[in-house]
Design a protein around this motif. Sequence first.
Motif, PDB file in Angstrom:
ATOM      1  N   LEU A   1      33.974  50.968  36.148  1.00  0.00           N
ATOM      2  CA  LEU A   1      35.022  50.207  36.822  1.00  0.00           C
ATOM      3  C   LEU A   1      35.626  49.173  35.877  1.00  0.00           C
ATOM      4  O   LEU A   1      36.843  48.964  35.869  1.00  0.00           O
TER       5      LEU A   1
ATOM      6  N   ARG B   1      37.999  42.478  43.047  1.00  0.00           N
ATOM      7  CA  ARG B   1      38.908  41.957  42.030  1.00  0.00           C
ATOM      8  C   ARG B   1      39.864  43.039  41.538  1.00  0.00           C
ATOM      9  O   ARG B   1      41.052  42.785  41.332  1.00  0.00           O
ATOM     10  N   THR B   2      39.331  44.259  41.375  1.00  0.00           N
ATOM     11  CA  THR B   2      40.161  45.365  40.900  1.00  0.00           C
ATOM     12  C   THR B   2      41.224  45.724  41.928  1.00  0.00           C
ATOM     13  O   THR B   2      42.392  45.960  41.583  1.00  0.00           O
TER      14      THR B   2
ATOM     15  N   ILE C   1      40.435  52.031  46.380  1.00  0.00           N
ATOM     16  CA  ILE C   1      41.629  51.611  45.642  1.00  0.00           C
ATOM     17  C   ILE C   1      42.814  52.493  46.018  1.00  0.00           C
ATOM     18  O   ILE C   1      43.921  52.009  46.290  1.00  0.00           O
TER      19      ILE C   1
ATOM     20  N   ARG D   1      43.953  43.171  41.815  1.00  0.00           N
ATOM     21  CA  ARG D   1      44.832  43.401  40.660  1.00  0.00           C
ATOM     22  C   ARG D   1      45.771  44.564  40.915  1.00  0.00           C
ATOM     23  O   ARG D   1      46.957  44.517  40.572  1.00  0.00           O
ATOM     24  N   GLN D   2      45.248  45.638  41.544  1.00  0.00           N
ATOM     25  CA  GLN D   2      46.085  46.792  41.861  1.00  0.00           C
ATOM     26  C   GLN D   2      47.179  46.397  42.852  1.00  0.00           C
ATOM     27  O   GLN D   2      48.330  46.817  42.727  1.00  0.00           O
TER      28      GLN D   2
ATOM     29  N   ALA E   1      39.522  49.223  34.789  1.00  0.00           N
ATOM     30  CA  ALA E   1      40.332  48.057  35.149  1.00  0.00           C
ATOM     31  C   ALA E   1      40.790  47.283  33.927  1.00  0.00           C
ATOM     32  O   ALA E   1      41.598  46.360  34.048  1.00  0.00           O
TER      33      ALA E   1
END
Length: 243
Positions: A19, A171-172, A223, A175-176, A23
Motif C-alpha cells: 500500500l 490516508r490513501t 479505494i 489522498r485518492q 500510494a
Amino acid sequence: MSERSVADPVRTAERIRALLERAGLEGEDLLRVEGEGGLSYASGLPAEDVRALLRGQRLPLGDGDGAADPVDPVEERHRRVVARIVFLRRTRLRTTSDGQRRAYSLADIAAGAGTSAQWLDKMIKTGKAPNLDHAAGIADFFGESIEFLVAEPAEALDRVLQRIHKDLLERTVARQEEHIQRLRNADARASAGSAAPTGSDLGIVGYAARALADVPDDTAQPIIALIESIARRSREERARESR
C-alpha cells in the motif's frame, strides 16, 4: 483476533508495504521495531521477538531453548501477562517536575488498578498473573486494553500491524478523494470553456482499477468503491445542472 481470522503479521506487513508503494508514501517509520511508538513498544513484545515474527519464525513457548518439557498453557498465560505488565512499567514512563522520565512506582500502579503495592510486588516476583479485573485495571492505567496483556505474540503484533494498515488505508483513500476532486474541478473548468473534458468518470474508475490491479482485494476494493461513488455523484450533479 477472532477464531475466523488467523494472525499473520508477515502478510499484514507485506500489505502495508504494498500500500505504501502504490500510494507513493514514505513509510519506513511505520514498521520501525525499536523506540517509543515502534512495533515492540506498541505490541508489548521484545524487539528480537518482533523481528523473528516478521521473518515468519515461530517463537518457542516458555523460557529456555523451547525443547525441554511441554509448557503448561495456564503457566504460559500467567508468564505472558506478568511479562507485559513489567514491559509497560519499563516503557510507559512518567515525566517528573524536573523534566526527567521515570518509571511509575508500584504504589501508583496498584492504586490505579485497585490493589496494593505489596500484592503487585509479590505478583511480579512470583510470576502469577492477577485476576482479569486487576489486569484490566493495570492495562487501563497505562492506556492499554486487556488484550495488550493476554494476546499471544503473533496476535499481539498483528493487532498493531492491522491498526497501521487501517490508518494507512484511510490516508490513501483521503489522498485518492482529493485527487479525484482535482480532476472533477479540472473537468468542470474545461466544460465551461467549451473544450473537451480532460477525462471521463469511467476513465477515472478504469485508471484506478488498473493501477490497483496487483494490490490485494481487501486493500484495493475500498479505494475503487470510493472512486466509483464519487464518479456516480459527479454524473448525477452534471445531469441536474444540464436540465
